[in-house]
Design an enzyme around this catalytic site. Sequence first.
Site, PDB file in Angstrom:
ATOM      1  N   ASP A   1      44.722  49.127  42.023  1.00  0.00           N
ATOM      2  CA  ASP A   1      42.929  49.438  42.368  1.00  0.00           C
ATOM      3  C   ASP A   1      42.986  47.477  42.416  1.00  0.00           C
ATOM      4  OD1 ASP A   1      40.938  50.397  42.103  1.00  0.00           O
ATOM      5  OD2 ASP A   1      40.720  49.258  40.131  1.00  0.00           O
TER       6      ASP A   1
ATOM      7  N   GLU B   1      45.010  48.448  47.436  1.00  0.00           N
ATOM      8  CA  GLU B   1      42.861  48.894  47.615  1.00  0.00           C
ATOM      9  C   GLU B   1      42.259  47.780  47.378  1.00  0.00           C
ATOM     10  OE1 GLU B   1      38.831  49.970  46.624  1.00  0.00           O
ATOM     11  OE2 GLU B   1      40.931  48.778  45.269  1.00  0.00           O
TER      12      GLU B   1
END
Length: 613
Positions: free
Chosen positions: A257, A294
Amino acid sequence: MHVGADFQNGTCRFIVWAPNQHHLTLVLPEENQRFSMDKSGDGYWIYTLDGLKAGTRYLYELDDKTQKPDPASHYQSEGVFGASQVIDHDAFCWSDQKWRGLGLKDLIFYELHVGTFTPAGTLKAIQGRIKELHELGINAVELMPITQFSGIRNWGYDSVFPYAVHNSYGKPDDLKALVNECHNHGVALFMDCVYNHLGPEGSCLNSYGPYFPSTRIGRWGASVNLDGPQNEGVRNYFLENLIHWLSRYHLDGIRLDAVLSMHDKRSPHFLAELNKKVYGYAKTVIRKTYLIAESGYNIPQVLTPINRGGFGFDAQWLDDFQHALFALLTGEREGYYNGYGSVQDLAETLTDGFVFVGDEPNYKRKRPDESYSWIPADQFIVFSQNHDQVGNRLLGDRLTALSGFEAAKLAAGVILLSPYVPLLFMGEEYGETAPFQFFIDYQSNELAESVRAGRKREFALFHWQGEVPDPQNIQTFEKSKLNWQTRNTEQGQKILSYYRALIKLRKKHPIFQPQTKRQIKCIRTKAQVLFVHKQSHNAEAVIIANCAKTPVRCDFPLEDGTYVKVLDSSDFVYDDLGPTLPTFTIKDGYTHTLSAFNLVVLLKKSQGDKLVD
């Protein structure tokens, strides 16, 4: 150094990094036993116990006499404030020995949240759905974060024990059983991990060492200490965490993330170290292993190989694709959709990947002479919806609620037949209408109120109408659960058959699989219609997408030859209205009316070709 409790054949070695402690005591509360740990080099403490039983609960007592769970706990059966538990990872009987993994270009991802995917909200309950996903054509499931957070409901990005399976989802063996089930059905399993911050409730890491110094505050709180004093133990903690999940749970990959929020002035950068660690591990196993980034921003360094000065990620989520497609279909232009919305934007991301480049605050539209077509197509993962793009809306509304089923079907066709690796968000394959909203379950009322206020500030950029759902209210969580009965309705079955046809078309014809993007030529008409001409060796195809919410009459600028319609989103089997485009062969210059949000796929007809089953 392998941190945590390593249990094998009744012997358990406890290792914890606590560089600023003068004494550290291993406490077994249920046995009423205490053991003074041995100080090793570089701030590590070690103690080995023989004759220990799997499942034993333990704590560490610090200099100030407080007792804390293990920072690298493998299971918190009593939640974030309880004792850690010794896990016997060798006890599980794997049956996936023949699994070798899949190539990136072959993957079709399906993102899901464990707590809302099924009524039970457990890892065990997901197993019963893997066969259905496999029959649809899904071959890669991606779990939103499942590591231990505070409470029983959360998106998972507030984890405080990155090594532990969340206790409300199940036990460590439940995750292994799910991975095993996936592999036995030819499905890879990925997991989302968060290394840029920890959740605000229940974290004990800073009691042991400077994991998250208060001198560096990011968007989600204190940032990880990657280059400050005593950073080596911090870096090791997260490097080992990757291998923990890949080796002990047989995961096929990790999605990391918000990678660009992990600031590091050292060389090599921590992100390059992560990828190097995974590369080294991959050489020791027989299955393919991936690390996916990401990022809300685009810098080529993320995908550039390590030996060329990059971070070396195998792939990246491509937000530009979603923003261009979503803004075009919905008309939204606020927040991160500002600057998108034309058919040309969608054409540009299909041929070049990036529309905007740079990191914050220098994120801007790329120059006309700037191209990133050198990045392999299978390094981009694309989607029309995901947990962020649905859940970070005011009401958590899906594309079906915003623009209708036909627009959602068009988006699915553009995604699944794109030159990139597609990702679906749970429920979209049958037209799920339930929202996916943001939810938490904090013990602290003050913290819950802070989150409520933060959500309101975040939505101010969008000027959406309505009240922000209360994240702490259990009804917000319950509303976000999938309605599986929708799948069996007439409309649900039509949409499901449409997704199945798209996936079958992608898998059957290599021209719809990731390839060199220079083999794609996008032609934009004056109306909101996109013609995508694809060519690979002797095969040619055209994808026609009317991105307008009204019918459009236009000429078909086809290459020389005759084309046969192989899929039409308006066909009776997928829609109540029926097709406007006839099924006979089509040539260059053909003029016809496309219905609203209509997607049509044509294959060039060659003698002897078997185009469809």
